[in-house]
Design a protein around this motif. Sequence first.
Motif, short mmCIF file in Angstrom:
data_model
loop_
_atom_site.label_atom_id
_atom_site.label_comp_id
_atom_site.label_asym_id
_atom_site.label_seq_id
_atom_site.Cartn_x
_atom_site.Cartn_y
_atom_site.Cartn_z
N TYR A 1 24.48 25.64 21.29
CA TYR A 1 23.15 25.04 21.17
C TYR A 1 22.12 25.85 21.96
O TYR A 1 21.00 26.07 21.50
CB TYR A 1 23.14 23.59 21.68
CG TYR A 1 23.90 22.66 20.79
CD1 TYR A 1 23.35 22.22 19.59
CD2 TYR A 1 25.17 22.21 21.14
CE1 TYR A 1 24.06 21.36 18.77
CE2 TYR A 1 25.87 21.35 20.33
CZ TYR A 1 25.31 20.93 19.14
OH TYR A 1 26.00 20.08 18.32
N ILE A 2 22.51 26.28 23.14
CA ILE A 2 21.58 27.06 23.96
C ILE A 2 21.33 28.41 23.33
O ILE A 2 20.20 28.90 23.32
CB ILE A 2 22.10 27.18 25.40
CG1 ILE A 2 22.04 25.81 26.06
CG2 ILE A 2 21.32 28.20 26.19
CD1 ILE A 2 22.53 25.73 27.47
N ILE A 3 22.35 29.01 22.76
CA ILE A 3 22.16 30.33 22.13
C ILE A 3 21.33 30.20 20.85
O ILE A 3 20.44 31.00 20.61
CB ILE A 3 23.53 30.99 21.86
CG1 ILE A 3 24.16 31.41 23.18
CG2 ILE A 3 23.37 32.20 20.94
CD1 ILE A 3 25.60 31.85 23.08
N LEU A 4 21.61 29.18 20.04
CA LEU A 4 20.90 29.04 18.76
C LEU A 4 19.53 28.38 18.89
O LEU A 4 18.69 28.56 18.02
CB LEU A 4 21.76 28.26 17.77
CG LEU A 4 23.05 28.93 17.36
CD1 LEU A 4 23.90 27.99 16.50
CD2 LEU A 4 22.77 30.22 16.61
N TYR A 5 19.31 27.60 19.93
CA TYR A 5 18.03 26.92 20.09
C TYR A 5 17.25 27.45 21.30
O TYR A 5 16.07 27.77 21.19
CB TYR A 5 18.26 25.41 20.26
CG TYR A 5 16.99 24.61 20.35
CD1 TYR A 5 16.31 24.23 19.20
CD2 TYR A 5 16.46 24.21 21.58
CE1 TYR A 5 15.14 23.49 19.28
CE2 TYR A 5 15.30 23.48 21.66
CZ TYR A 5 14.64 23.12 20.51
OH TYR A 5 13.48 22.40 20.60
N GLY A 6 17.90 27.57 22.44
CA GLY A 6 17.21 27.95 23.67
C GLY A 6 16.78 29.40 23.73
O GLY A 6 15.68 29.71 24.19
#
Length: 141
Positions: free
Chosen positions: A48-53
Amino acid sequence: MIKRKLITTLLATPISLLLIFSIFFGEWRQPLDLLVMTGIFSLFISPYIILYGVPVTFLSDYLGKQLTGHLRFFVACIAHLFFGVLFGFIFKMGSVISLFVVEVNEASIYGAITAFIFWAIDELIRKDKKLIFSKCRCNFA
C-alpha cells in the motif's frame, strides 16, 4: 531520487507502525509482541505504501519543485497529510474515532500518521542526503 524514496519507505513503514501500535493498540506494554507485529504488518502494509504513498511523495515533490525554502517544506507537508487522510476515505476501516467531536475513520488517522512520518524522514534525507547515502551501501544494478 528513487533511492531516497526507497530508503524513506524502508524506514517510515516500521517506524509509523511502531508508533500506531504503541499508541492506539497499547502494545508498548509488550515490547516483544510490538516488534513482531511491526515486522509482520510491515510486510502487509508495504505494498500500500509503495503503490499509494510513493506516488504521493513524487506528486509532492512535483508540486514543490517551483517553490523554495519554508514554503516548499510546508506545501510538501500539507500534500502528504492531505493524501494520508484521503487514504482513509478510499480504504475505510470499520471503526471510527471521536476526534474533537468529529467522527473520523481510523484509517484516516493511521494514514495521516504514516504520511507525516514518511514526509519527515523524506525531508531529513533530502536535507542531509550525503550523510544517509554514505552510511547506506545500497548498490543497485
